[in-house]
Scaffold this active site. Structure first.
Site, PDB file in Angstrom:
ATOM      1  N   GLU A 155       0.966  -2.552  23.922  1.00 23.93           N
ATOM      2  CA  GLU A 155       1.431  -1.975  25.183  1.00 23.93           C
ATOM      3  C   GLU A 155       1.021  -2.846  26.372  1.00 23.93           C
ATOM      4  OE1 GLU A 155      -0.151   1.690  22.875  1.00 23.93           O
ATOM      5  OE2 GLU A 155      -0.288  -0.489  22.722  1.00 23.93           O
ATOM      6  N   CYS A 161      -3.622   4.372  22.884  1.00 24.73           N
ATOM      7  CA  CYS A 161      -5.013   4.812  22.701  1.00 24.73           C
ATOM      8  C   CYS A 161      -5.578   5.380  23.996  1.00 24.73           C
ATOM      9  CB  CYS A 161      -5.878   3.667  22.184  1.00 24.73           C
ATOM     10  SG  CYS A 161      -6.018   2.273  23.321  1.00 24.73           S
ATOM     11  N   ALA A 188      -5.046 -12.388 -26.896  1.00 23.91           N
ATOM     12  CA  ALA A 188      -6.306 -11.811 -27.373  1.00 23.91           C
ATOM     13  C   ALA A 188      -7.501 -12.681 -26.988  1.00 23.91           C
ATOM     14  CB  ALA A 188      -6.259 -11.626 -28.887  1.00 23.91           C
ATOM     15  N   TRP A 198       0.336 -19.306 -17.508  1.00 24.11           N
ATOM     16  CA  TRP A 198       0.688 -18.317 -16.488  1.00 24.11           C
ATOM     17  C   TRP A 198       1.716 -17.383 -17.115  1.00 24.11           C
ATOM     18  CZ3 TRP A 198      -2.093 -18.110 -12.209  1.00 24.11           C
ATOM     19  CH2 TRP A 198      -2.731 -19.261 -11.746  1.00 24.11           C
ATOM     20  N   ARG A 225      -2.514 -10.877  -0.946  1.00 25.23           N
ATOM     21  CA  ARG A 225      -3.921 -11.132  -0.636  1.00 25.23           C
ATOM     22  C   ARG A 225      -4.127 -11.324   0.863  1.00 25.23           C
ATOM     23  NH1 ARG A 225      -6.130 -15.461  -5.219  1.00 25.23           N
ATOM     24  NH2 ARG A 225      -5.865 -14.102  -7.049  1.00 25.23           N
ATOM     25  N   LEU A 263     -10.258 -15.955  -6.026  1.00 22.89           N
ATOM     26  CA  LEU A 263      -9.677 -14.764  -5.391  1.00 22.89           C
ATOM     27  C   LEU A 263      -9.540 -14.902  -3.882  1.00 22.89           C
ATOM     28  CD1 LEU A 263     -11.019 -11.591  -7.240  1.00 22.89           C
ATOM     29  CD2 LEU A 263      -8.838 -12.765  -7.506  1.00 22.89           C
ATOM     30  N   GLY A 265      -8.877  -6.621 -14.766  1.00 21.92           N
ATOM     31  CA  GLY A 265      -8.457  -6.396 -16.133  1.00 21.92           C
ATOM     32  C   GLY A 265      -8.167  -4.932 -16.392  1.00 21.92           C
ATOM     33  N   LEU A 280     -11.146  -1.953 -15.532  1.00 20.46           N
ATOM     34  CA  LEU A 280     -11.322  -1.509 -14.152  1.00 20.46           C
ATOM     35  C   LEU A 280     -10.045  -0.893 -13.599  1.00 20.46           C
ATOM     36  CD1 LEU A 280     -12.948  -1.233 -11.568  1.00 20.46           C
ATOM     37  CD2 LEU A 280     -12.427  -3.634 -11.039  1.00 20.46           C
TER      38      LEU A 280
END
Length: 373
Positions: A54, A77, A166, A172, A186, A206, A300, A303
């Protein structure tokens, strides 16, 4: 509400998106100043600590603000934080009408900004395109109303629902286009959560590797027994890292902190009755202490399954590769305690699209049909 009101608000929604990767942890907001059916100024919230949408628009409009209409996706606000109250700026600029998308869910505002504006005789209309305005900031809305962040679970799988061989080999499954899109996910997240098994197996960084990145998201590792290596890649990249553990010994925590030797790494002790990390408690701490409203879960099956069973996942984004990994490969989720069809977790499909050679499916868990309390 007129058709032009809707069109102007749609324009505001588009403007808000321009702050998607830079406004964190603040919500993205878009604003227009319109006079005599002409847009005289526009603005969007670019960065926390800098002027709100604003203010930017009103300053650009100058004297043209007098008698004009202000369109804004989020209620102005009413309190002084890093910047002054927008409601007062709207009044001072001489705006005669305000059209808003949604009420601010922040308890510090929650309608008071609109009340201040109405009190001086300014016409106020809204909400308009409220669902679209809320969809701009799902994390902000959820954390302000529940204390919990909005959690997106990102998964990549083969057509037969497998995430890795396994042996753990997984690079990929999906193509480069899907992987680039994950970098965008991300970049738009306040935090990325993974589990210790993923860290031990893959040693991921990550970090968000995208030109869109303004600030690296907080990286969070769920590590109940503090098994992480001090040399793990994730601990030695720029940005804040949190290790969430069930270890409660102050001495052990202090020793681990000293061995890691990185002041950007913080250890959170938050155990549940089973000696595992209390996931809900962790998420609440990420909101209250780090202002992480949007979380990306990249983990994985263990989790991911635990977060889903605990009803902490709001959205599942699955990239499906046109390949088969076989029955010995690793599954998408480990979901314990589901023994009958009534126990199943249903997913509502939100959208499906192609990303390169892969299929992207966005779904929402329908928890009210499961595990009734």
């Amino acid at each position: 509400m007129s058709q032009s009101d809707i069109q102007y608000m749609q324009h505001c929604l588009e403007l808000a998106e321009k702050g998607r990767y830079t406004a964190r942890p603040n919500p993205v907001v878009g604003t227009l100043v319109v006079k005599d059916d002409v847009v005289v100024a526009e603005g969007w919230h670019e960065q926390a600590g800098k002027p709100h949408a604003e203010i930017i628009a009103l300053e650009a409009a100058g004297d043209k603000s007098r008698g004009a209409t202000l369109y804004v996706t989020l209620e102005p606000c009413s309190f002084t934080g890093k910047t002054g109250p927008c409601a007062q700026a709207v009044i001072s600029a001489g705006i005669s009408r305000v059209v808003y998308g949604m009420v601010d869910p922040n308890p510090k505002v929650s309608g008071s900004g609109l009340d201040i504006i109405r009190a001086v005789g300014i016409s106020v209309d809204g909400p308009i395109l409220e669902q679209e305005a809320m969809a701009l900031n799902p994390g902000f809305v959820k954390s302000m109303t529940t204390g919990l962040p909005f959690v997106r679970c990102k998964l990549a799988m083969s057509l037969d629902g497998r995430t890795a061989m396994a042996s753990g080999e997984s690079k990929w499954i999906t193509g480069p286009e899907a992987r680039d899109q994950v970098q965008q996910l991300r970049a738009g997240s306040g935090a990325i959560i993974t589990g210790i098994e993923t860290v031990l197996a893959d040693d991921p960084g990550l970090d968000a590797r995208s030109e869109l990145v303004h600030e690296q998201p907080v990286r969070v590792i769920i590590d109940s027994r503090l098994r992480i290596s001090n040399d793990a890649k994730i601990l030695n990249l720029p940005g804040d890292v949190i290790i969430a553990t069930a270890v409660s010994s102050k001495e052990l925590l202090a020793d681990k902190q000293k061995m890691i030797g990185n002041e950007n790494v913080t250890l959170y002790s938050c155990a549940n009755a089973d000696g595992q990390v209390n996931l809900e408690q962790l998420l609440r701490k990420l909101v209250s202490e780090k202002q992480c409203h949007d979380i990306l879960l990249e983990s994985g099956a263990e989790l991911a399954g635990a977060m889903l069973i605990d009803r902490l996942v709001d959205e599942v984004i699955t990239y499906i590769a046109p390949s088969l990994l076989g029955s010995e490969a690793r599954p998408l989720f480990n979901l314990r305690g589901l023994s009958t069809m009534e126990d199943r977790i249903e997913l509502e499909i939100l959208d499906v699209s192609m990303v390169g050679k892969d299929c992207r499916m966005r779904t929402r868990p329908v928890y009210q049909h499961n595990h009734q309390e």
